[in-house]
Design an enzyme around this catalytic site. Structure first.
Site, PDB file in Angstrom:
ATOM      1  NE  ARG A  18      59.112 -28.614   7.689  1.00  0.00           N
ATOM      2  CZ  ARG A  18      59.447 -27.325   7.750  1.00  0.00           C
ATOM      3  NH1 ARG A  18      58.764 -26.419   7.084  1.00  0.00           N
ATOM      4  NH2 ARG A  18      60.482 -26.937   8.457  1.00  0.00           N
ATOM      5  CG  HIS A  74      64.991 -27.080  10.079  1.00  0.00           C
ATOM      6  ND1 HIS A  74      65.055 -26.115  11.058  1.00  0.00           N
ATOM      7  CD2 HIS A  74      63.962 -26.738   9.266  1.00  0.00           C
ATOM      8  CE1 HIS A  74      64.087 -25.230  10.840  1.00  0.00           C
ATOM      9  NE2 HIS A  74      63.405 -25.587   9.771  1.00  0.00           N
TER      10      HIS A  74
END
Lengths: 243, 255, 626
Positions: C422, C387
């Site tokens: 993240r 991702h």
């Protein structure tokens, strides 16, 4: 794995024609997968735009069996077994190569729309119900399929005097924004030619985001133009009240 | 070299493989049928011996109401009334689409070719007059009110106290409801009740207008349905009253 | 052959027109610089449009307890302290202003329901409080459209469908960029005083990914080739919830918002397994039993109660992505996966059909249209998908300048902000916060510097390189190499890494490099995707190698970097970052000290309860984590 028969437009600004291909396909594939398969295995220079392959970016617009669609959201199992799938570039815009067309005109139109301009001293607290209408139009992914299918552009080529459904929706999102202080009705009537629209609703029919362009954007905008330019009583009233 | 399909133009040119012509054809057939029948009905208020065909008992055909026939007017009184609903329907945002597609082939279908000709859309005469739709709306609202009054009478027979509910009452009831929804779902109406506002949350009046706008929006989503349903119901109501008046059909009392 | 190239001259050139690039260009232009924006696709199609859930900012419109310190601490804990703390601090402090600024530019965020008419925020993994401003599940589109419309009226020149092939230098400073228009194939030279790379991520290196074709890591490779240092390239985020079936949509993202709205993860036994996988750093912060999680869901999500008064804790499905992805993988490996090799994400049994369609409209349509699955009736099948790249161009946290003078980086392209993992929603805020900073400082740099000189003789060499695929007769097509690259990365440097696998991966990459030299393109330069891929592959191979080398260097597991041979945090690496730079034709890998949160600030955060000392110690490898 099974095979399907496809006809894909190959050509450029000088002309072109449909070419026949047999493509290997697997379960769950969409038209864009088949096109990718063609690029990878048969003709690597087949031009086609795409980005997200999830119906969110609006890049892979084309005409599949004559209908303006996003290739990434058109499942192959929609078609009957043995049916030939014909893929054409959008007809309304000049072709660059194969399935890629020159859509730069749309960006020019967008530039001519005065941007969001907050009213002076506006209160930035506002409710969801005031956001709803603008949000519907802001769902637009700019695939330009509505522009492609709109007969004012497609058949009558009024690109110099008509903005097209995409930009009526854009203007509507600004006009219905609770904080925006500009009035774009004159532009709508003159420069963007909303009067050329005869509300035949093809834009709404092809919208992959299911935005009700005609009912929620174009007609309300037409009515606002009526308020200002075509309703004699209202014009009189406005004159009298000095609005 | 083979023909370049991209540059082909002309009426009906398309790569669509579905029956795109089915819808405009059905619409054309529906509209023509209605127009032919309604024209005949409007011009034929009475039989050849002067017998009244537009009303029976307290039922009155919606095409003749409000009944208004000044002595100087030599033709059917329906003409004095029908121009208003006809104008409403002719300038209706739904019917415009229907007949532009079905009668003018402009366009005949989405992504289907047209004859090449000068196109001005609704920006010049006569179609620029479509912008007066809201004035026909005002008239239509008056007519709908009138329909409800007629309907109240249709619940009686020999006078205000003679309660009666027949099949005809039901026909007129359905017609009135459908017409109310058709007019109530009008796009111009939707604009006037609240659509013209940019912000709904500024004052209590706008709050009320928002609520009305929401209701109108809800039924506006099916404006096309209400348009057709009420078109048929008007035609059918006229036909029903007429058949009963002609003695071909007998109205049955339900209770 | 000397090509007839087009030439432009600017003060600031921004490469990449996603959120960061657009924001940077707006800022540079506002500072009075002649600014251009170059994008590989049409304007407004960048990968930012796919961001769904929201933009994280401590606006505190729903939960008044939220603050920048909490956001800062959440970001560091989520990133396992692999972050450059200064970036995390700047981000947490400035994000609310950037969000409000977007609103002033016309963004229409969802509103709160409390009658106060503020920007509404929602829950997301790893964030302590509701913090994500959003627009349904299409926040990225809103962000990019707002910036796009602001941008086109700011006098920025936009060059669409243009790929930059090389950055040019004048001595040790940046001087321009050379590339080609994808549509015509015509070469183009941009002379610029300063350049910002904001080209996004690397998803296309993996076969299962959630990214668009553009995410080929161009910015990393361009900067690397121009002499800039890359950092943290081993930190790759695998999002736990990608689609797994049908094969043609494998990897496509399912927003974390599904879990935010109450969706739960289950294995094939119908068991909600996340309770078993709460790592020490999150212990005490998340619900430990199904009853507790359900009570929280009922009160907070269904009834909309203020969380401040709810004593139950959040369900563990809302932990950070690295934690959830590893849990999923463990379940699948243990044979408790779903039919097609994923696990189940169930929202159908939790919310009404009406709510699902309203809150998650694009998820509903995505499954309905692409998989024939009605998510209001049955659970989704989900599995990890590549991702996001946490690593990237090493930048000065204050200015976003790289180690090359005049070259800046912003967004996914820059390293440091997110550490080893993240948090959802932090990427959109990253784009606007650091996009603005990069634009501001690139403009300042441009204003204070002279027009650089470009040695046009290098262009001949670049033209030859770019043309080579047409001259290579009878070689293989680029797509075959791309497919093999994706397989090699998936196998050798995927979610789980191991010394021998990484070595194998590097070997595979070396042989792919050889194959790429002989790659052929058919046809001509007019809009030719086969040729485009051939040129993009150079970048992808560089990024792949940097990633694998970084991963080999970091002998520990941390966030998005998980090694089966070094399974826990290591003291030796906790305060280090792996830096990669070009040395001759070789890739040099070095360890550098990662700046640490100043002791004073750290003590303050501990004192005020934002951080826990024992968690810090575990993450720093100073105390056992299990």
């Amino acid at each position: 794995m099974s095979k399907i028969h496809m006809r894909v437009y190959r050509g450029n600004s000088e002309g072109g024609q449909l070419k026949d291909y047999d493509v290997e396909v697997a379960e769950g594939m969409v038209v864009l997968d088949a096109i990718h398969n063609l690029q990878a295995t048969q003709t690597s220079d087949l031009a086609c735009r795409w980005n997200c392959k999830a119906g969110k970016c609006g890049s892979c617009s084309a005409e599949v069996n004559g209908k303006p669609r996003l290739m990434c959201m058109t499942r192959l199992n929609e078609f009957a077994e043995g049916e030939t799938i014909t893929v054409m570039p959008m007809k309304t815009f000049p072709i660059m190569k194969d399935l890629a067309t020159d859509v730069s005109w749309n960006y020019e139109v967008n530039k001519r729309i005065p941007p969001f301009t907050p009213r002076e001293g506006a209160d930035w607290h506002w409710e969801q119900r005031d956001a709803d209408r603008a949000q519907e139009f802001r769902k637009c992914i700019e695939c330009f399929l509505c522009q492609d299918t709109c007969h004012v552009l497609r058949e009558h080529d009024k690109k110099t005097s008509f903005a097209g459904p995409r930009f009526f929706a854009r203007i509507a999102s600004l006009e219905m924004h609770p904080i925006d202080g500009l009035d774009r009705t004159e532009l709508l009537k003159d420069q963007h030619g909303i009067g050329l629209c005869n509300i035949t609703r093809c834009c709404t029919e092809v919208c992959p985001e299911s935005i009700r362009i005609t009912d929620n954007a174009i007609i309300p905008m037409k009515e606002r133009v009526v308020d200002k330019y075509y309703d004699p009583l209202r014009i009189l009233w406005n004159k009298m009240t000095g609005k | 070299m083979a023909i370049d399909v991209r540059t082909q133009k002309g009426l009906g040119v398309t790569l669509r493989q579905d029956n795109w012509w089915g819808e405009p054809l059905a619409i054309a057939a529906g509209l023509i049928t209605f127009i032919v029948y309604m024209t005949w009905a409007a011009l034929t208020p009475t039989g050849s011996h002067g017998e009244i065909w537009y009303k029976w008992g307290s039922y009155i055909s919606p095409a003749f109401s409000p009944y208004f026939s000044p002595s100087w007017f030599k033709w059917s009184p329906a003409i004095l009334i029908l121009w208003a609903p006809a104008g409403f329907r002719a300038t209706c945002y739904y019917f415009r689409k229907a007949y532009y597609r079905a009668f003018f082939q402009d366009p005949p279908g989405c992504a289907v070719g047209e004859e090449s000709r000068e196109y001005k859309g609704e920006s010049s005469f006569p179609f620029i007059l479509q912008n007066l739709h809201r004035y026909f709306l005002y008239l239509a609202i008056l007519l709908v009110i009138n329909h409800w009054i007629d309907l109240a009478w249709a619940f009686t027979k020999e006078g205000p106290k003679d309660y009666y509910f027949g099949v005809g009452t039901l026909v007129l009831l359905v017609d009135t409801i459908l017409l109310t929804f058709y007019v109530g779902s009008c796009h111009a109406w939707r604009h006037l009740v609240g659509g013209k506002l940019d912000c709904f949350s500024t004052c209590p009046i706008n709050d009320v207008r928002y609520k009305i706008w929401c209701r109108v929006t809800k039924i506006n989503e099916n404006h096309g349905f209400w348009a057709w349903a009420s078109l048929f119901s008007v035609g059918f109501a006229d036909l029903y009253v007429r058949l009963v008046a002609m003695g071909i059909w007998t109205d049955i009392k339900i209770f | 052959m000397s090509e007839n190239y087009q030439s432009f001259e600017y003060d600031v050139l921004v490469i990449g027109a996603g959120g960061a690039g657009l924001r940077a260009a707006i800022e540079a232009s506002a500072a009075g610089c002649k600014t251009a924006l170059v994008c590989k696709s049409l304007l407004g199609k960048a990968h930012t449009v796919m961001a769904e859930g929201g933009i994280a900012a401590a606006l505190a419109t729903v939960d008044s307890r939220d603050s920048w310190r909490q956001h800062f601490s959440d970001t560091l804990i989520g990133g396992n302290f692999g972050n450059h703390w200064e970036m995390a601090e700047i981000h947490a402090k400035q994000a609310p202003d950037r969000v409000r600024e977007l609103e002033k530019w016309g963004a229409v965020f969802d509103r709160t329901t409390d009658g106060k008419g503020n920007i509404n925020v929602r829950h997301f993994g790893g964030h302590t409080y509701k913090r994500l401003a959003h627009v349904g599940d299409r926040t990225g589109l809103e962000l990019i459209r707002t910036l796009q419309d602001k941008g086109v009226h700011s006098g920025i020149d936009v060059h669409m469908e243009c790929t930059i092939y090389a950055l040019l230098k004048d001595g040790d400073r940046i001087a321009g960029a050379y590339g080609y228009f994808r549509e015509t194939g015509r070469p183009v030279l941009f002379k610029a005083k300063s350049i910002i790379v904001s080209t996004g991520g690397i998803g296309k290196l993996y076969s299962v990914n959630s990214n668009s074709w553009e995410c080929t890591g161009d910015g990393f490779a361009l900067a690397y080739l121009a002499g800039a240092e890359l950092a943290d390239m081993e930190y790759v985020q695998f999002h736990p919830t990608g689609m797994v079936w049908p094969p043609s949509v494998r990897g496509l993202l399912i927003t974390e918002g599904v879990r935010g709205e109450g969706g739960v993860l289950k294995n094939n036994k119908g068991e909600r397994f996340m309770f078993k996988y709460i790592p020490p750093k999150y212990q005490g912060k998340y619900a430990e039993t199904e009853e507790e999680a359900n009570a929280w869901f009922q009160k907070v999500v269904v009834e909309g109660q203020k969380e401040e008064g709810v004593k139950e804790r959040k369900p563990p499905e809302l932990m950070s992505r690295d934690v959830v992805a590893r849990a999923l993988w463990a379940e699948i490996k243990a044979g408790r996966g779903s039919e097609h090799g994923g696990v189940y994400l169930d929202i159908a049994s939790r919310r009404s059909a009406e709510d699902i369609k309203k809150k998650l409209p694009s998820m509903y349509h995505q499954f309905k249209q692409l998989a024939d699955v009605d998510i209001t009736k049955v659970p989704m099948e989900v599995g990890p998908t590549c991702h996001y790249m946490m690593g990237g161009v090493k930048v000065n946290p204050q200015t976003q300048e790289s180690t090359v003078k005049g070259l800046f980086a912003a967004g996914e392209c820059s390293a440091g902000m997110h550490g080893s993992n993240r948090l959802g929603g932090n990427s959109l805020s990253d784009l606007v916060v650091f996009g603005k900073l990069a634009g501001e400082h690139a403009a300042a740099y441009a204003k204070n510097s002279s027009v650089p000189k470009i040695d046009e003789s290098v262009l001949d060499g670049l033209n030859k390189e770019m043309n080579k695929p047409f001259e290579n007769q009878g070689g293989e097509v680029s797509y075959a190499i791309l497919a093999d690259l994706q397989t090699a990365m998936e196998k050798g440097a995927g979610m789980y890494r191991e010394e021998s696998l990484l070595e194998g991966c590097l070997k595979d990459l070396a042989s792919l490099k050889e194959r790429l030299k002989k790659v052929s393109a058919e046809g001509n330069r007019l809009f030719n995707p086969g040729w485009h891929v051939a040129l993009d592959l150079r970048n992808m191979l560089i990024v792949g190698e940097a990633l694998a080398r970084g991963a080999k260097e970091r002998k520990e597991s941390r966030g998005g970097h998980t090694r089966t041979d070094y399974t826990s945090y290591s003291k030796d690496f906790a305060k280090k970052r792996v830096v990669i730079r070009k040395k001759g034709e070789e890739m040099e890998v070095v360890q550098e000290d990662l700046p640490q949160v100043p002791a004073e600030l750290e003590a303050e955060l501990i004192k005020d309860g934002f951080l826990r000392l024992e968690v810090l110690k575990q993450i720093r490898g100073e105390a056992p984590a299990h």
